[in-house]
Design an enzyme around this catalytic site. Structure first.
Site, PDB file in Angstrom:
ATOM      1  N   TYR A 148       0.837  -1.206   0.000  1.00 58.66           N
ATOM      2  CA  TYR A 148       0.000   0.000   0.000  1.00 58.66           C
ATOM      3  C   TYR A 148       0.875   1.262   0.000  1.00 58.66           C
ATOM      4  O   TYR A 148       0.573   2.251  -0.658  1.00 58.66           O
ATOM      5  CB  TYR A 148      -0.941  -0.011   1.202  1.00 58.66           C
ATOM      6  CG  TYR A 148      -1.714   1.282   1.374  1.00 58.66           C
ATOM      7  CD1 TYR A 148      -2.568   1.751   0.382  1.00 58.66           C
ATOM      8  CD2 TYR A 148      -1.577   2.049   2.538  1.00 58.66           C
ATOM      9  CE1 TYR A 148      -3.264   2.942   0.536  1.00 58.66           C
ATOM     10  CE2 TYR A 148      -2.273   3.236   2.701  1.00 58.66           C
ATOM     11  CZ  TYR A 148      -3.111   3.682   1.704  1.00 58.66           C
ATOM     12  OH  TYR A 148      -3.801   4.859   1.853  1.00 58.66           O
ATOM     13  N   ARG A 155       1.434   7.062  -6.593  1.00 55.24           N
ATOM     14  CA  ARG A 155       0.280   7.959  -6.727  1.00 55.24           C
ATOM     15  C   ARG A 155       0.682   9.394  -6.398  1.00 55.24           C
ATOM     16  O   ARG A 155       0.344  10.339  -7.127  1.00 55.24           O
ATOM     17  CB  ARG A 155      -0.850   7.486  -5.805  1.00 55.24           C
ATOM     18  CG  ARG A 155      -2.053   8.404  -5.799  1.00 55.24           C
ATOM     19  CD  ARG A 155      -3.246   7.823  -5.063  1.00 55.24           C
ATOM     20  NE  ARG A 155      -2.994   7.454  -3.673  1.00 55.24           N
ATOM     21  CZ  ARG A 155      -3.944   7.058  -2.824  1.00 55.24           C
ATOM     22  NH1 ARG A 155      -5.198   6.947  -3.224  1.00 55.24           N
ATOM     23  NH2 ARG A 155      -3.640   6.739  -1.582  1.00 55.24           N
ATOM     24  N   TYR A 208      -0.714  12.766   6.855  1.00 55.34           N
ATOM     25  CA  TYR A 208      -0.268  11.670   7.726  1.00 55.34           C
ATOM     26  C   TYR A 208       1.238  11.753   7.942  1.00 55.34           C
ATOM     27  O   TYR A 208       1.985  12.023   6.997  1.00 55.34           O
ATOM     28  CB  TYR A 208      -0.571  10.307   7.074  1.00 55.34           C
ATOM     29  CG  TYR A 208      -1.978   9.784   7.216  1.00 55.34           C
ATOM     30  CD1 TYR A 208      -2.894  10.326   8.105  1.00 55.34           C
ATOM     31  CD2 TYR A 208      -2.384   8.696   6.444  1.00 55.34           C
ATOM     32  CE1 TYR A 208      -4.183   9.803   8.202  1.00 55.34           C
ATOM     33  CE2 TYR A 208      -3.665   8.170   6.534  1.00 55.34           C
ATOM     34  CZ  TYR A 208      -4.563   8.733   7.421  1.00 55.34           C
ATOM     35  OH  TYR A 208      -5.821   8.214   7.513  1.00 55.34           O
ATOM     36  N   ARG A 221     -11.408  13.241   2.636  1.00 54.13           N
ATOM     37  CA  ARG A 221     -12.355  12.374   3.354  1.00 54.13           C
ATOM     38  C   ARG A 221     -13.700  12.273   2.644  1.00 54.13           C
ATOM     39  O   ARG A 221     -14.417  11.296   2.806  1.00 54.13           O
ATOM     40  CB  ARG A 221     -12.556  12.895   4.778  1.00 54.13           C
ATOM     41  CG  ARG A 221     -11.280  12.904   5.614  1.00 54.13           C
ATOM     42  CD  ARG A 221     -10.721  11.503   5.797  1.00 54.13           C
ATOM     43  NE  ARG A 221      -9.461  11.497   6.550  1.00 54.13           N
ATOM     44  CZ  ARG A 221      -8.752  10.385   6.764  1.00 54.13           C
ATOM     45  NH1 ARG A 221      -9.163   9.217   6.293  1.00 54.13           N
ATOM     46  NH2 ARG A 221      -7.626  10.454   7.432  1.00 54.13           N
ATOM     47  N   GLU A 328     -14.051  -1.209   6.579  1.00 55.72           N
ATOM     48  CA  GLU A 328     -14.044   0.123   5.973  1.00 55.72           C
ATOM     49  C   GLU A 328     -15.380   0.337   5.266  1.00 55.72           C
ATOM     50  O   GLU A 328     -15.905  -0.583   4.652  1.00 55.72           O
ATOM     51  CB  GLU A 328     -12.872   0.256   4.997  1.00 55.72           C
ATOM     52  CG  GLU A 328     -12.679   1.668   4.474  1.00 55.72           C
ATOM     53  CD  GLU A 328     -11.348   1.828   3.735  1.00 55.72           C
ATOM     54  OE1 GLU A 328     -10.292   1.640   4.366  1.00 55.72           O
ATOM     55  OE2 GLU A 328     -11.383   2.126   2.537  1.00 55.72           O
TER      56      GLU A 328
HETATM   57  C1  3EB Z   1      -7.488   5.827   6.009  1.00 56.46           C
HETATM   58  O1  3EB Z   1      -8.350   6.609   6.442  1.00 56.46           O
HETATM   59  C2  3EB Z   1      -7.981   4.458   5.634  1.00 56.46           C
HETATM   60  O2  3EB Z   1      -5.352   5.497   0.007  1.00 56.46           O
HETATM   61  O3  3EB Z   1      -6.969   6.207  -1.274  1.00 56.46           O
HETATM   62  C3  3EB Z   1      -9.283   5.239   3.012  1.00 56.46           C
HETATM   63  C4  3EB Z   1      -9.681   5.879   1.851  1.00 56.46           C
HETATM   64  C5  3EB Z   1      -8.007   4.738   3.109  1.00 56.46           C
HETATM   65  C6  3EB Z   1      -8.779   6.044   0.787  1.00 56.46           C
HETATM   66  C7  3EB Z   1      -6.544   5.765  -0.202  1.00 56.46           C
HETATM   67  C8  3EB Z   1      -7.122   4.900   2.056  1.00 56.46           C
HETATM   68  C9  3EB Z   1      -7.505   5.560   0.896  1.00 56.46           C
HETATM   69  O4  3EB Z   1      -6.296   6.121   5.903  1.00 56.46           O
HETATM   70  C10 3EB Z   1      -7.535   4.004   4.316  1.00 56.46           C
END
Ligand code: 3EB
Length: 338
Positions: A148, A155, A208, A221, A328
């Site tokens: 990932y 990306r 992050y 989000r 999820e």
């Molecule tokens: C998170 O909140 C959970 O990498 O495109 C959620 C939605 C998550 C999209 C992405 C990853 C992605 O980090 C994982």
């Protein structure tokens, strides 16, 4: 409860992709199942989600309005109407050699997004609204890095190269691990921007810290997009994350409750940005990813209380992008603008 906004999005039974009927009006579709079917609607961009369906309809379809145009460029299969373009690009990692600094998956991710952005520019739909990313073995590790996180580097590089890292152009998204197959990316893009929405309970993913990988994930989000007469809310994959920490390790029901709290906070945030009525949990249609199929009944029972027992919800088995996350939820809702 749910206004008739079915024109853009619907979950459908398998037969709807058999090559007849609703095909011509569709912009594109996603289909859940461990096998890629031999026949599909000619020219219809279709994303194959190689995952076991646990409950609900296998097909998710997006419908255009009026005449739709079909095309293929840079490996992207797409269809568009006057307002929206739906596209799919699927790249086999085996086609990439990798090198000292990039794994094949990182290269595939970078190329897929680079191609996608070229298509958006060429077709006149420059604004990326919503993306669905699926890859095999998402939590596996090669060259010392979780897959990932490799995908995130590729990306991120593509977003950077396209000048798309500013937070106003980051799309809503999901990224899940499936049983195998190519890196598969489906997307919706608009002629006008969608408005990104962040969640006050969660750190923005593009911020992050490095403990989650060398390059941050590029997604918002949620996104609010306007079509003529309708407003669409696209809710990204939402997990049991508070701040930037995964919470409730090993407890799928508690994780589901935390997801509901995250969804409520996100809907409140989206509701502050709309001119229309507030967005509510009981108007969502959703796709739910469960890591361990045995957790599905408990997850469903918990979610039914929040979304409503009659909500259009599809459950499938897939790996969430952090090994400690078990569930999820992604969703969408539509409001008619008056
Ligand atoms: C998170 O909140 C959970 O990498 O495109 C959620 C939605 C998550 C999209 C992405 C990853 C992605 O980090 C994982």
């Amino acid at each position: 409860m749910r206004p008739e906004c079915g024109r853009l999005h619907r979950f459908l039974p398998e037969a709807s992709l058999a090559g007849d009927g609703e095909g011509p009006a569709m912009l594109g579709a996603s289909r859940v199942g461990l096998q890629v079917p031999a026949d599909s609607v000619p020219g219809l961009p279709t994303q194959h989600i190689l995952a076991p369906l646990l409950d609900g309809a296998p097909v998710e379809a997006w419908f255009g309005r009026g005449a739709c145009r079909t095309g293929k460029a840079h490996g992207v299969s797409f269809r568009c109407d006057g307002e929206l373009l739906f596209g799919v690009i699927e790249l086999a990692e085996a086609a990439f050699a990798g090198d000292a600094v990039a794994t094949p998956l990182q290269q595939a991710g970078q190329q897929a997004y680079g191609s996608l952005f070229r298509v958006l520019a060429e077709e006149g739909f420059p604004h990326l609204w919503r993306v669905w990313n699926y890859l095999g073995d998402i939590n596996g590790e090669t060259m010392g890095l979780e897959r990932y996180r490799q995908f995130n580097i590729g990306r991120h590089q593509a977003f950077e190269a396209a000048g798309r890292l500013d937070m106003d152009s980051i799309p809503a998204a999901s990224a899940l691990g499936v049983a195998g197959g190519p890196l598969s990316i489906a997307f919706l893009a608009g002629r006008v921007p969608a408005q990104p929405v962040e969640n006050p309970r969660q750190m923005s993913a593009y911020r992050y810290p490095a403990e989650y990988g060398p390059r941050s994930p590029t997604f918002s989000r949620a996104a609010l997009g306007r079509l003529s007469g309708e407003e669409w809310l696209f809710v990204s994959g939402t997990a049991s994350i508070v701040g930037h920490h995964s919470v409730h390790h090993g407890d799928p029901v508690a994780q589901t409750r935390e997801i509901v709290a995250n969804l409520e906070a996100l809907l409140a945030e989206a509701s502050r940005r709309t001119d229309g009525p507030a967005y509510r949990l009981d108007e969502l249609s959703a796709r739910v990813y469960v890591r361990h199929p045995e957790d599905y009944p408990a997850v469903r029972a918990e979610l039914a209380g929040a979304l409503g027992a009659a909500a259009p919800v599809v459950y499938l088995q897939a790996d969430v992008c952090r090994a400690d996350l078990l569930v999820e939820v992604e969703a969408q809702a539509c409001h008619l603008l008056t």
